[in-house]
Design an enzyme around this catalytic site. Structure first.
Site, mmCIF file in Angstrom:
data_model
loop_
_atom_site.group_PDB
_atom_site.id
_atom_site.type_symbol
_atom_site.label_atom_id
_atom_site.label_comp_id
_atom_site.label_asym_id
_atom_site.label_seq_id
_atom_site.Cartn_x
_atom_site.Cartn_y
_atom_site.Cartn_z
ATOM 1 N N GLU A 56 -5.013 7.671 -3.115
ATOM 2 C CA GLU A 56 -5.316 5.979 -2.585
ATOM 3 C C GLU A 56 -5.327 4.881 -3.417
ATOM 4 O OE1 GLU A 56 -5.068 5.540 0.534
ATOM 5 O OE2 GLU A 56 -5.936 4.339 1.066
ATOM 6 N N HIS A 94 0.221 -1.181 -0.102
ATOM 7 C CA HIS A 94 0.265 0.370 0.214
ATOM 8 C C HIS A 94 0.948 1.182 -0.016
ATOM 9 C CE1 HIS A 94 -3.686 2.065 1.014
ATOM 10 N NE2 HIS A 94 -2.386 3.173 1.462
ATOM 11 N N GLU A 95 1.081 1.071 0.697
ATOM 12 C CA GLU A 95 2.394 2.350 0.920
ATOM 13 C C GLU A 95 3.191 2.812 -0.482
ATOM 14 O OE1 GLU A 95 1.511 4.621 2.917
ATOM 15 O OE2 GLU A 95 0.567 3.284 4.472
ATOM 16 N N HIS A 130 1.834 4.333 -3.163
ATOM 17 C CA HIS A 130 2.087 5.772 -2.363
ATOM 18 C C HIS A 130 3.017 6.283 -2.938
ATOM 19 C CE1 HIS A 130 -1.811 6.312 -0.634
ATOM 20 N NE2 HIS A 130 -2.162 5.687 0.028
HETATM 21 ZN ZN ZN Z 1 -3.105 5.391 2.138
#
Ligand code: ZN
Length: 502
Positions: free
Chosen positions: A297, A267-268, A271
């Site tokens: 997101e 997830h990170e 980003h």
């Molecule tokens: Zn996030």
């Protein structure tokens, strides 16, 4: 010849803006450090440094010099040009800062800091009434601030605009409506199926060091560049970008389940890939950053869910997984896959699965909308919260701590932030559908650990565009259609059918 005759249109504005961006970077670095390495004793000094930087930032962004430079730039910006986009973004930031009177800004900061303390105490005591007055004050001040920024606009839209520039709550309501109408019955059907997924393939003993090594291997394969970034531990995972050349990821882990760490890192890193792919040429300018929270997101969720929870990804990673975790040497893709797609209506947003997560957001969006519009009051919150949870998820919190008091956002004054989480999920599904239409199915690539085609097209469509367009326009440009909940529903229906047979 004076110095100014040499500078082109907008150059003075960009020069002044670069200083503001330097302050933002310094602030972000102090915040990153606070969450990762700062010792306990550093809090007072750090708060003072951050407050000083915030003061300098406010002075610079509201300075008459910048305002003049902005108007000069605006006068020579042609519609649709890069300069026009620079002016649009600079103006938005400047007006948000300049239109809030200093005493209101201070009252907001004070109320949020008191609110945080009251919220913590209320959660601990499981008693909403402790938080009630502080929250009422925060809501009141946030509405005042919204009215100061845009006296004739819808207050909730103005609040959302801080996180999702240009977004309108009426349009979000339309999209969320489509979502809840289909998602609620699907979640209901899963419940009624009575099928319980065996999650044991994802559980066991996973040492932190090994999980880190595994996560790093995956993040590298995704294309995250560790020459221009790093990974450190933190209590709450996040990603900080100080420009494409310095992007910091954080992670946390659970020793009895590998999923939080792996999917947190993916997830990170999602980003982070966005931050590393931002246009170099626009660094330090108003359009040099990510376009919105929802689009940010969408990038993290795309890698976490559509890549990381896919069967093909697991066909590729399984031998590496076995190598790092010999205890799981016998586990197959067929055994792991269902454990990555459980659907369990629950009370707590941050622990929710990919199907029910959006319903947690719809609840919050509904409440914020009615609250800011004055349709409901502070004292209605606990009751409305429970009713909406029952209606959308079929669960009711036994306590305020697990209900209306669970999130930190309102205590900090962050109204209008929640919708961006669900919007991000919808954007990622729509984007990935388009990408597969254009490039063909990505599963064969994922099964070889080849994520370059995906990253390349994300760079072109999203990352390299910075904030040149507003988010809605970027989504439409990238996918050929306005945002809709349908692609997400198609994805989630397919997965739920595979795993639950409903
Ligand atoms: Zn996030």
């Amino acid at each position: 010849m004076s110095a100014t005759t040499k500078t082109g249109p907008g150059e003075r504005m960009l020069e002044l803006w670069a200083e503001i961006q330097d302050l933002n970077r310094a602030t972000a670095l102090l915040q990153w450090d606070q969450e990762t390495y700062m010792p306990e004793g550093g809090h007072a000094g750090r708060a003072s440094s951050l407050s000083t930087l915030a003061g300098i930032h406010h002075a610079k962004i509201t300075s008459p010099e910048l305002r003049d430079a902005l108007e000069d730039a605006a006068a020579s910006a042609e519609d649709g040009s890069v300069l026009a986009a620079q002016v649009r973004e600079a103006r938005r930031h400047i007006e948000r800062s300049a239109k809030i009177p200093a005493d209101l800004a201070k009252a907001l900061a004070d109320a949020a800091s008191r609110g945080l303390g009251k919220w913590q105490a209320a959660r601990k005591a499981d008693d909403f009434s402790i938080f009630r007055d502080a929250l009422a004050e925060i809501v009141n001040l946030r509405i005042q601030a919204a009215k100061a920024i845009d006296p004739s606009g819808d207050a909730y839209d103005t609040l959302i605009d801080e996180y999702e520039p240009g977004a309108k709550s009426a349009r979000i309501a339309e999209v969320f409506d489509g979502l809840r109408k289909e998602l609620s019955p699907l979640v209901q059907a899963v419940r009624e199926s009575g099928k319980v997924i065996d999650e044991s393939p994802a559980q066991g003993h996973f040492p932190a060091d090994t999980q880190k090594a595994f996560g790093l291997e995956v993040a590298k394969a995704m294309g995250f560049d560790f020459e221009q970034g790093r990974l450190d531990a933190a209590a709450h995972p996040f990603c900080s970008g100080f420009g494409p050349g310095d992007v910091r990821l954080t992670w946390r882990w659970q020793e009895d389940d590998f999923r939080p760490a792996l999917y947190g890192i993916m997830h990170e890193a999602g980003h982070g890939l966005y931050e590393q792919g931002l246009p170099m040429d626009w660094q330090g300018t108003p359009i040099g950053g990510a376009v919105s929270m929802a689009v940010h997101e969408s990038q993290s969720r795309l890698w976490e869910n559509l890549v990381g929870r896919s069967r093909a990804f697991w066909e590729w990673i399984l031998p590496t997984f076995h190598k790092h975790f010999p205890e799981k040497a016998g586990v197959t893709v067929d055994q792991i896959y269902p454990a990555l797609h459980t659907v369990k209506p629950s009370l707590i947003r941050v622990e929710a699965d990919e199907a029910t997560y959006n319903l947690h957001i719809v609840v919050r969006f509904e409440i914020e909308r009615r609250l800011i519009a004055g349709e409901i009051g502070i004292d209605d919150l606990p009751g409305v919260w429970d009713e909406l949870y029952e209606e959308m998820l079929g669960v009711r919190a036994p306590s305020a701590a697990d209900g209306v008091l669970q999130d930190i956002h309102w205590a900090m004054g962050a109204f209008g932030y929640f919708p961006t989480y669900a919007l991000g999920n919808l954007v990622n599904a729509q984007l990935f559908e388009t990408i597969e239409k254009e490039l063909g199915p990505q599963a064969p690539n994922f099964a070889k650990g080849d994520f370059a085609p995906l990253l390349t097209i994300l760079r072109e469509k999203i990352h390299a565009r910075g904030s040149f367009l507003l988010a809605d326009d970027l989504i439409e440009e990238a996918t050929g259609a306005p945002l809709s909940s349908e692609p997400f529903m198609r994805y989630i229906r397919k997965v739920t059918e595979e795993v639950y047979g409903v």
